[in-house]
Motif scaffolding. Structure first.
Motif, short mmCIF file in Angstrom:
data_model
loop_
_atom_site.label_atom_id
_atom_site.label_comp_id
_atom_site.label_asym_id
_atom_site.label_seq_id
_atom_site.Cartn_x
_atom_site.Cartn_y
_atom_site.Cartn_z
N PHE A 77 0.07 10.90 -6.17
CA PHE A 77 -0.12 12.31 -5.81
C PHE A 77 0.08 12.39 -4.31
N THR A 78 1.08 13.15 -3.89
CA THR A 78 1.37 13.27 -2.46
C THR A 78 0.76 14.54 -1.92
N ARG A 79 -0.07 14.43 -0.92
CA ARG A 79 -0.69 15.60 -0.29
C ARG A 79 0.30 16.28 0.64
N TYR A 80 0.21 17.60 0.72
CA TYR A 80 1.05 18.35 1.66
C TYR A 80 0.73 17.89 3.08
N GLY A 81 1.78 17.68 3.88
CA GLY A 81 1.59 17.25 5.25
C GLY A 81 1.66 15.75 5.42
N MET A 82 1.88 15.01 4.33
CA MET A 82 1.98 13.56 4.40
C MET A 82 3.15 13.13 5.26
N GLY A 83 4.23 13.91 5.21
CA GLY A 83 5.38 13.63 6.05
C GLY A 83 6.53 12.97 5.31
N ALA A 84 7.74 13.26 5.77
CA ALA A 84 8.94 12.75 5.12
C ALA A 84 9.04 11.23 5.21
N GLU A 85 8.62 10.67 6.33
CA GLU A 85 8.70 9.23 6.51
C GLU A 85 7.86 8.49 5.48
N ALA A 86 6.62 8.96 5.28
CA ALA A 86 5.72 8.33 4.33
C ALA A 86 6.24 8.50 2.90
N LEU A 87 6.75 9.68 2.59
CA LEU A 87 7.29 9.92 1.25
C LEU A 87 8.49 9.02 0.99
N ASP A 99 7.34 5.52 0.11
CA ASP A 99 6.77 5.41 -1.23
C ASP A 99 7.87 5.48 -2.30
N LEU A 100 8.81 6.38 -2.14
CA LEU A 100 9.88 6.50 -3.13
C LEU A 100 10.76 5.26 -3.11
N ARG A 101 11.01 4.73 -1.94
CA ARG A 101 11.81 3.51 -1.84
C ARG A 101 11.16 2.37 -2.61
N ARG A 102 9.85 2.27 -2.49
CA ARG A 102 9.12 1.22 -3.19
C ARG A 102 9.20 1.41 -4.71
N LEU A 103 9.02 2.64 -5.18
CA LEU A 103 9.12 2.89 -6.62
C LEU A 103 10.51 2.63 -7.14
N LEU A 104 11.52 2.99 -6.37
CA LEU A 104 12.91 2.76 -6.78
C LEU A 104 13.19 1.26 -6.88
N ALA A 105 12.58 0.49 -6.01
CA ALA A 105 12.79 -0.96 -6.03
C ALA A 105 12.18 -1.61 -7.27
N GLU A 106 11.17 -0.95 -7.85
CA GLU A 106 10.55 -1.47 -9.07
C GLU A 106 11.50 -1.37 -10.26
N GLY A 107 12.48 -0.44 -10.16
CA GLY A 107 13.43 -0.27 -11.23
C GLY A 107 12.94 0.64 -12.33
N ALA A 125 0.83 -1.19 0.00
CA ALA A 125 0.00 0.00 0.00
C ALA A 125 0.87 1.25 0.00
N PHE A 126 0.64 2.14 -0.95
CA PHE A 126 1.34 3.41 -0.95
C PHE A 126 0.73 4.32 0.11
N ARG A 127 1.54 5.20 0.68
CA ARG A 127 1.02 6.18 1.64
C ARG A 127 0.32 7.33 0.91
N ALA A 128 0.86 7.69 -0.28
CA ALA A 128 0.26 8.76 -1.08
C ALA A 128 -0.93 8.20 -1.86
N LEU A 177 11.66 16.95 0.43
CA LEU A 177 12.14 16.09 -0.65
C LEU A 177 13.66 15.95 -0.59
N ALA A 178 14.36 17.04 -0.33
CA ALA A 178 15.82 16.97 -0.21
C ALA A 178 16.24 16.07 0.94
N THR A 179 15.51 16.14 2.03
CA THR A 179 15.80 15.32 3.20
C THR A 179 15.57 13.84 2.90
N VAL A 180 14.48 13.55 2.23
CA VAL A 180 14.15 12.17 1.88
C VAL A 180 15.24 11.59 0.98
N ARG A 181 15.73 12.38 0.04
CA ARG A 181 16.81 11.89 -0.83
C ARG A 181 18.03 11.50 0.00
#
Length: 205
Positions: A184-194, A197-205, A35-38, A90-94
């Protein structure tokens, strides 16, 4: 959600605050696997392309970022809160993603081309990450792209002609490494949730 600019020092402060929030990211249980958080918008028939020039005048397309997860945010440099917070997050999540963070591309589309000059935009996004890209079109190009992304924005008059603000959609669009819009990520979702989600997409390749 719709909302109503930024120094390098302020960007740094926001970055440090977001890093603190990510302290327990890897240990968090999170939602059920799969399940994606966004908001999952996989297969959407909008948000298909960029096609605006960057701060150097080069027209940018999604195709050139293939292999990367792309996060697109519409905002303006005079925005006092949502825009700098979103970019700092976003910079922090990276950073939290470690080596994989290099495969995440941030793109900032200004909805205020009247005040957001190429020089200002370049300085603004580089305060968060040196490789973040800022796009700036004509008012007509901006309106067309915003419409194609289903993004709302509207100028709100201030006390003087130059002191106006801009109400705008407060969320980001996330594209996978194949250039397909996915979230679509809503404002306030939080860095942890983002990050999750990005980790999961990156794993898809």
């Amino acid at each position: 959600m719709v909302v109503r600019g930024l120094t390098r020092a302020a960007a740094g402060a926001l970055l440090l605050a977001a890093l603190g929030m990510l302290g327990g990211c890897d240990k968090a249980a999170g939602p059920a696997s799969g399940a994606f958080r966004a908001v999952d918008i996989t297969g959407a028939d909008y948000a298909k392309e960029l096609g605006l020039p960057d701060a150097d005048g080069k027209v940018r397309t999604l195709a050139e970022f293939r292999g990367k997860v792309v996060v697109v945010f519409f905002g303006f440099t005079h925005c006092p809160d949502v825009c700098p917070t979103t970019m700092a997050e976003l910079a922090t999540v990276r950073q939290a993603l470690g080596p994989d963070g290099a495969r995440v591309q941030g793109i900032f589309v200004t909805v205020d081309p009247e005040r957001d000059t190429p020089e200002l935009l370049k300085s603004y996004v580089s305060a968060f990450a040196p490789d973040f890209v800022a796009l700036r079109g004509t008012p007509e190009q901006t309106a067309a792209l915003a419409k194609s992304f289903k993004v709302f924005y509207a100028k709100v008059p201030g006390k003087t002609p130059d002191s106006y603000t801009v109400d705008h959609t407060a969320g980001s669009y996330v594209f996978d490494a194949q250039g397909r819009v996915r979230l679509f990520t809503r404002y306030g979702m939080g860095a942890e949730a983002l990050a999750a989600d990005l980790r999961r997409l990156l794993a898809e390749g």
